[in-house]
Design a protein around this motif. Structure first.
Motif, short mmCIF file in Angstrom:
data_model
loop_
_atom_site.label_atom_id
_atom_site.label_comp_id
_atom_site.label_asym_id
_atom_site.label_seq_id
_atom_site.Cartn_x
_atom_site.Cartn_y
_atom_site.Cartn_z
N ILE A 22 54.34 43.79 42.02
CA ILE A 22 55.33 44.43 42.16
C ILE A 22 56.38 44.50 40.92
N LEU A 23 56.91 43.60 40.20
CA LEU A 23 57.53 43.19 39.41
C LEU A 23 56.98 43.73 38.32
N GLY A 24 55.90 43.30 37.85
CA GLY A 24 54.51 43.23 36.39
C GLY A 24 54.52 41.51 36.22
N LEU A 25 54.81 40.62 36.67
CA LEU A 25 53.88 39.29 36.50
C LEU A 25 52.63 39.20 36.50
N SER A 26 52.62 38.15 36.19
CA SER A 26 50.13 38.64 35.81
C SER A 26 50.32 37.03 36.38
N SER A 27 49.31 37.14 36.56
CA SER A 27 48.51 35.63 37.07
C SER A 27 47.43 35.29 36.19
N GLY A 28 46.77 35.61 35.81
CA GLY A 28 45.74 36.18 35.57
C GLY A 28 44.75 35.82 35.75
N ASP A 29 45.00 35.80 37.34
CA ASP A 29 43.35 35.48 38.42
C ASP A 29 42.82 37.21 38.61
N LEU A 30 41.91 37.15 39.74
CA LEU A 30 40.72 38.04 39.52
C LEU A 30 41.90 39.31 40.28
N GLY A 31 43.46 38.47 40.84
CA GLY A 31 44.20 39.71 41.27
C GLY A 31 44.55 40.79 40.12
N ASP A 32 44.60 40.18 38.91
CA ASP A 32 44.76 41.05 37.51
C ASP A 32 44.28 42.27 36.91
N LEU A 33 42.46 42.08 37.77
CA LEU A 33 41.95 42.91 37.22
C LEU A 33 42.38 44.49 36.65
N SER A 34 42.15 44.91 35.62
CA SER A 34 42.60 46.00 35.16
C SER A 34 41.32 47.21 35.48
N PRO A 35 42.36 48.95 35.43
CA PRO A 35 41.53 49.78 35.87
C PRO A 35 40.34 49.30 34.77
N SER A 36 40.57 49.03 33.45
CA SER A 36 39.50 48.98 32.19
C SER A 36 38.20 48.67 32.83
N GLN A 37 38.76 47.03 33.31
CA GLN A 37 37.66 46.23 34.06
C GLN A 37 37.39 46.41 34.90
N LEU A 38 37.72 46.56 35.68
CA LEU A 38 37.12 47.60 37.31
C LEU A 38 36.25 48.64 37.12
N ASN A 39 36.57 49.45 35.95
CA ASN A 39 35.44 50.73 35.29
C ASN A 39 34.19 50.00 34.64
N GLN A 40 34.68 49.13 34.16
CA GLN A 40 33.69 48.93 32.96
C GLN A 40 32.54 47.62 34.53
N LEU A 41 33.14 47.22 35.74
CA LEU A 41 32.75 45.97 36.91
C LEU A 41 31.66 47.48 37.38
N ASP A 42 31.80 48.25 37.53
CA ASP A 42 31.23 49.59 39.07
C ASP A 42 30.28 49.94 37.71
N LYS A 43 29.79 50.77 36.67
CA LYS A 43 29.18 50.16 35.91
C LYS A 43 27.33 49.58 35.10
N VAL A 44 28.28 48.65 36.07
CA VAL A 44 27.80 47.10 35.50
C VAL A 44 27.13 47.28 37.18
N GLN A 45 28.15 47.26 38.10
CA GLN A 45 27.32 47.55 38.84
C GLN A 45 26.21 48.36 39.58
N MET A 46 26.58 49.13 39.40
CA MET A 46 25.29 50.70 39.63
C MET A 46 24.26 50.42 39.02
N ARG A 47 24.35 50.01 37.16
CA ARG A 47 22.76 49.75 37.03
C ARG A 47 22.68 48.74 37.67
N THR A 48 22.93 47.07 37.81
CA THR A 48 22.21 46.54 38.49
C THR A 48 21.47 46.85 39.75
N ILE A 49 22.14 47.65 40.86
CA ILE A 49 22.00 48.52 41.63
C ILE A 49 21.30 49.37 41.86
N LYS A 50 20.88 50.31 40.67
CA LYS A 50 19.98 50.58 40.74
C LYS A 50 18.02 49.64 39.81
#
Length: 147
Positions: A22-50
């Motif tokens: 909430i304060l905008g602080l970053s920890s660098g762990d997996l809780g800091d996945l960006s929307p771009s990273q989540l989008n890329q991971l979603d694409k990889v997941q869809m390809r993997t499922i196929k």
């Protein structure tokens, strides 16, 4: 499983550091996945499922080939030989099984390749620190299963 682990760890780490988030602080762990990273991971997941579905279909087709006429004939011959205390032509059995074995081996190699490519894709998307958190979580999960 890699995606479930990744998303579960991300959620847990984000919940643990929600106040910092909430304060905008970053920890660098997996809780800091960006929307771009989540989008890329979603694409990889869809390809993997196929690709997983394709491998599953290949396994099913391979299993359907097991009781072909050659195998049924061999099974019948072995049963008859066992009843009459005769020997089994092991070479004939080996030849019949070889094609089945090679097909299954190819499918297993494809599955292993998919696992490695998926892991590499995940590690290419996340930051180095996030990769460390992910790999530690994967190792811990692996060890807990074996315990």
């Amino acid at each position: 499983m890699a995606f479930h682990l990744l998303y579960s760890m991300s959620r847990m780490q984000l919940e643990d550091q929600f106040a910092d988030f909430i304060l905008g602080l970053s920890s660098g762990d997996l809780g800091d996945l960006s929307p771009s990273q989540l989008n890329q991971l979603d694409k990889v997941q869809m390809r993997t499922i196929k690709e997983e579905r394709n491998i599953t279909e290949k396994i099913a087709k391979h299993q359907e080939m097991v009781p072909d006429s050659t195998m049924v004939g061999l099974s019948h011959a072995v049963t008859e030989l066992m009843r009459s205390d005769g020997g089994v032509d092991e070479e004939q059995v080996e030849l019949a099984l070889m094609a089945k074995e090679e097909g299954l081996e190819e499918i297993l190699h494809n599955a292993d390749d998919l696992c490695l490519r998926t892991l590499k894709s995940i590690l290419d998307i996340v930051t180095s620190m996030q990769a460390v958190h992910f790999l530690i979580a994967a190792a811990e999960l692996h060890l807990r299963f074996h315990d």
